[in-house]
Design a protein around this motif. Structure first.
Motif, short mmCIF file in Angstrom:
data_model
loop_
_atom_site.label_atom_id
_atom_site.label_comp_id
_atom_site.label_asym_id
_atom_site.label_seq_id
_atom_site.Cartn_x
_atom_site.Cartn_y
_atom_site.Cartn_z
N ALA A 1 0.90 -1.27 0.10
CA ALA A 1 0.11 0.09 0.07
C ALA A 1 0.85 1.27 -0.08
N MET A 2 0.38 2.27 -0.77
CA MET A 2 1.16 3.44 -0.82
C MET A 2 0.26 4.86 -0.17
N ILE A 3 0.97 5.56 0.52
CA ILE A 3 0.34 6.53 1.07
C ILE A 3 1.07 8.00 0.79
N PHE A 4 0.38 8.91 0.28
CA PHE A 4 1.02 9.78 -0.47
C PHE A 4 0.91 11.31 0.39
N GLN A 5 1.78 12.17 0.20
CA GLN A 5 1.98 13.42 0.80
C GLN A 5 0.41 14.20 0.44
N GLN A 6 -0.02 14.10 -0.75
CA GLN A 6 -1.19 14.85 -1.05
C GLN A 6 -2.44 14.00 -0.60
N PHE A 7 -2.68 13.00 -0.12
CA PHE A 7 -3.66 12.19 0.36
C PHE A 7 -4.63 11.25 -0.52
N ASN A 8 -4.69 11.86 -1.94
CA ASN A 8 -5.15 11.45 -2.99
C ASN A 8 -6.59 10.65 -2.85
N LEU A 9 -7.34 11.41 -2.01
CA LEU A 9 -8.69 11.00 -1.81
C LEU A 9 -9.62 11.57 -2.98
N VAL A 10 -10.78 11.18 -2.83
CA VAL A 10 -11.88 11.36 -3.95
C VAL A 10 -12.55 12.60 -3.19
N PRO A 11 -12.50 13.99 -3.27
CA PRO A 11 -13.06 14.95 -2.44
C PRO A 11 -14.43 14.74 -2.33
N ARG A 12 -15.33 14.59 -3.44
CA ARG A 12 -16.70 14.51 -3.32
C ARG A 12 -17.26 13.13 -2.92
N LEU A 13 -16.58 12.29 -2.64
CA LEU A 13 -16.88 11.00 -2.01
C LEU A 13 -16.89 11.20 -0.43
N ASP A 14 -17.80 10.60 0.33
CA ASP A 14 -17.80 10.50 1.78
C ASP A 14 -16.90 9.61 2.22
N VAL A 15 -16.33 9.77 3.34
CA VAL A 15 -15.06 9.28 3.89
C VAL A 15 -15.00 7.83 3.85
N ALA B 1 -5.43 2.57 3.21
CA ALA B 1 -4.27 1.53 3.14
C ALA B 1 -4.57 0.23 3.76
N LEU B 2 -5.09 0.36 4.92
CA LEU B 2 -5.22 -0.77 5.91
C LEU B 2 -6.32 -1.94 5.16
N MET B 3 -7.42 -1.19 4.66
CA MET B 3 -8.52 -1.86 3.84
C MET B 3 -7.78 -2.90 2.71
N GLN B 4 -6.53 -2.51 2.23
CA GLN B 4 -6.08 -3.37 1.29
C GLN B 4 -5.37 -4.68 2.01
N GLU B 5 -5.53 -4.70 3.18
CA GLU B 5 -4.63 -5.80 4.16
C GLU B 5 -3.21 -6.12 3.63
N PRO B 6 -2.42 -4.81 3.86
CA PRO B 6 -1.12 -4.80 3.04
C PRO B 6 -0.14 -5.67 3.71
N LYS B 7 0.82 -6.08 3.02
CA LYS B 7 2.06 -6.71 3.82
C LYS B 7 3.03 -5.67 4.21
N VAL B 8 3.18 -4.77 3.02
CA VAL B 8 4.16 -3.51 3.39
C VAL B 8 3.27 -2.25 3.18
N ILE B 9 3.67 -1.08 4.11
CA ILE B 9 2.90 0.02 3.65
C ILE B 9 4.13 1.32 3.33
N LEU B 10 4.23 1.81 2.22
CA LEU B 10 4.95 2.84 1.87
C LEU B 10 4.40 4.10 2.03
N ALA B 11 5.13 5.05 2.70
CA ALA B 11 4.47 6.47 2.90
C ALA B 11 5.63 7.43 2.52
N ASP B 12 5.11 8.31 1.52
CA ASP B 12 5.96 9.29 0.95
C ASP B 12 5.51 10.54 1.38
N GLU B 13 6.67 10.80 2.27
CA GLU B 13 6.50 12.38 3.18
C GLU B 13 5.12 12.46 3.63
#
Length: 290
Positions: A81-95, A158-170
């Protein structure tokens, strides 16, 4: 084991990552530090296969990640799983829908795009949000949240992916100190409680030293430091960043305090040991700035 062997990435004539060799055991929390342009983000993107390597290979558990294609590649990007500095969420979808999109590679893609999720997936998403203390925002549009809340939603996804590795970029570069602490505490808890390998690029040295059991320093695309937080002294940091860049590498709270004054919050873990020979390369031979 995540194994990076002789990895190089070129963009035209520019070498962004230069002959990097690393072995990261399962369950480590690793911080990657260095000045802007050192190759940190490029390295993480090659691990996740957002970009390809020019030379060398990336392996995980004996699987050569750098040669995967099609569904095998999508499976890896689910497990990494990848976590980005810019969050990369869909703004007009609920959480909660943003979080459930983390299941995209585990189910029918068309159903995911139509936002058809099972009750079990909704419960998993709520559980992930609850773990990050933002379950109360589940029905809000993502764009209404603060930056710190949005980053926690990105971690829940990212946790919903059930990942083995989490990469977090800044992951905390655009956050205030309070929210940065919440995000780093969350990543640390995931690493310690679930044993998920976490590799994160960090701008501030004191954050890396406080949260990560292993620190990798990069300069001009090369790994020039690989050691424990205790070995990341102010003197080493000055060699890594140069005298003109050292101050910006500390958080505001640390600008008048030496790096050695930080008391690490990490717990000792059996899997925290570095691979044999990881500390043998001398800094002086790595072409560090003065």
């Amino acid at each position: 084991m995540l194994k990076i062997s002789r990895v190089t990435r070129r963009f035209g004539a520019k070498v962004a990552v230069d002959n990097v060799n690393l072995e990261i055991p399962t369950g480590q929390m690793v911080g990657v530090i260095g000045r802007s342009g050192a190759g940190k983000s490029t390295l993480l993107r090659m691990i996740n296969r957002l970009i390809d390597v020019s030379e060398g290979s990336v392996e995980f558990g004996g699987l050569e990640v750098s040669s995967l294609r099609g569904q095998s590649l999508r499976d890896w990007q689910r497990d990494c799983a990848m976590i980005f500095q810019q969050f990369n969420l869909v703004p007009r979808l609920d959480v909660i829908t943003n979080v459930m999109l983390g299941r995209l590679n585990r189910r029918n893609t068309i159903m995911s795009l139509l936002q058809i999720f099972s009750e079990e997936e909704q419960l998993l998403a709520l559980k992930a949000l609850e773990r990050l203390d933002i379950a109360q925002t589940a029905s809000q549009w993502a764009q209404t949240l603060s930056g710190g809340q949005q980053q926690r939603v990105a971690i829940a996804r990212a946790l919903m992916q059930e990942p083995k590795v989490i990469l977090a970029d800044e992951p905390i570069a655009s956050l205030d100190p309070r929210n940065a602490k919440i995000v780093m505490d969350s990543l640390q808890a995931i690493n310690e409680e679930q044993g998920i390998t976490v590799v994160t690029n960090l701008h501030t040295l004191d954050t890396a030293r406080a949260y990560c059991e292993r620190i990798i320093g990069m300069s001009a695309g090369r790994v020039v430091f690989d050691g424990t937080p205790e070995q990341l002294t102010t003197e080493v940091a000055r060699e890594l960043y140069g005298a003109d860049g050292l101050q910006e590498a500390f958080s505001e709270e640390m600008t008048s305090t030496s790096l050695e004054a930080i008391v690490p919050k990490r717990k000792k873990k059996k899997h925290a040991e570095l691979p044999a020979g990881a500390l043998e390369a001398p800094l002086a031979s790595a072409g560090l700035p003065n």
